[in-house]
Design an enzyme around this catalytic site. Sequence first.
Site, PDB file in Angstrom:
ATOM      1  N   HIS A  35      -7.264  -3.017   8.685  1.00 57.23           N
ATOM      2  CA  HIS A  35      -8.489  -3.716   8.278  1.00 57.23           C
ATOM      3  C   HIS A  35      -9.314  -3.991   9.535  1.00 57.23           C
ATOM      4  O   HIS A  35      -9.904  -5.059   9.668  1.00 57.23           O
ATOM      5  CB  HIS A  35      -8.159  -5.040   7.582  1.00 57.23           C
ATOM      6  CG  HIS A  35      -7.310  -4.900   6.353  1.00 57.23           C
ATOM      7  ND1 HIS A  35      -6.735  -5.969   5.729  1.00 57.23           N
ATOM      8  CD2 HIS A  35      -6.947  -3.813   5.638  1.00 57.23           C
ATOM      9  CE1 HIS A  35      -6.040  -5.549   4.684  1.00 57.23           C
ATOM     10  NE2 HIS A  35      -6.153  -4.236   4.604  1.00 57.23           N
ATOM     11  N   GLU A  39       0.813  -1.227   0.000  1.00 50.67           N
ATOM     12  CA  GLU A  39       0.000   0.000   0.000  1.00 50.67           C
ATOM     13  C   GLU A  39       0.845   1.274   0.000  1.00 50.67           C
ATOM     14  O   GLU A  39       0.319   2.374   0.186  1.00 50.67           O
ATOM     15  CB  GLU A  39      -0.966   0.020   1.194  1.00 50.67           C
ATOM     16  CG  GLU A  39      -2.126  -0.948   1.132  1.00 50.67           C
ATOM     17  CD  GLU A  39      -3.083  -0.741  -0.046  1.00 50.67           C
ATOM     18  OE1 GLU A  39      -2.846   0.182  -0.857  1.00 50.67           O
ATOM     19  OE2 GLU A  39      -4.038  -1.522  -0.154  1.00 50.67           O
ATOM     20  N   HIS A  59      -2.919   2.509   8.210  1.00 47.81           N
ATOM     21  CA  HIS A  59      -3.941   1.785   7.447  1.00 47.81           C
ATOM     22  C   HIS A  59      -4.194   0.430   8.102  1.00 47.81           C
ATOM     23  O   HIS A  59      -3.245  -0.311   8.362  1.00 47.81           O
ATOM     24  CB  HIS A  59      -3.465   1.603   6.007  1.00 47.81           C
ATOM     25  CG  HIS A  59      -4.255   0.572   5.246  1.00 47.81           C
ATOM     26  ND1 HIS A  59      -5.613   0.666   5.080  1.00 47.81           N
ATOM     27  CD2 HIS A  59      -3.876  -0.580   4.634  1.00 47.81           C
ATOM     28  CE1 HIS A  59      -6.043  -0.385   4.388  1.00 47.81           C
ATOM     29  NE2 HIS A  59      -5.009  -1.161   4.107  1.00 47.81           N
TER      30      HIS A  59
END
Length: 213
Positions: A100, A80, A98
């Site tokens: 999830h 990413e 970042h």
Amino acid sequence: MNEQVDEQLDELRRELCEYGRRAAALGLVIGTSGNLSARKGDLVVVTPSGVALDRLRPEDCPVVDLEGRVVEGERKPSSETPMHLALYEATGARAVVHTHSVFATVVASTMTELPPIHYNALLLGGAVRVAPYATYGTPELARNVIAAIEGRQAALMASHGAVTIGGGMEQAFEATRLLEWLCEVYVRALGVGRPTVLTEDQLTAVIERALSG
Ligand SMILES: [Zn+2]
């Protein structure tokens, strides 16, 4: 690279490890999912691809320039990285997180924005937009995230997860924790009834109250 820059980059590497462990301990990331980065000048320290964040060592974290070229380190930067670099280019951020995380991903997979049902949403800039889906690691995903995060400290990524920015790693990390909390409150509220979304006037009143000290 001169010694001073090296020292500052080492400090950022240690920070990435510390916050990587905290993210794993809080259940915000599982295994090798999730990535963090921090910027110093024209260089960015980023977590590597394929290493679990709770096992990260400072020397594992590569340094890239703003075009994504590796200037230091043996490991491959996170997939990413293009999104992180796009965020540094488009905003004044000094750190990007970042994940999830569960509740953020639930909201990101079912809605187009997280409505402000609690005034703490203002700490992230208000309603948090969901960036349209695109394959991970692509310039298209980076573009979608840049558009969604405008004027905010956070964005959700459709069928993927969450991303937050900050003036430093602590700020970006706290934004991730707050976003996850806001998403959890919203999801749980939906299970109980119809959540009340704060109006523009109510949100403006909160800002005025905060500004008046
Ligand atoms: Zn991801």
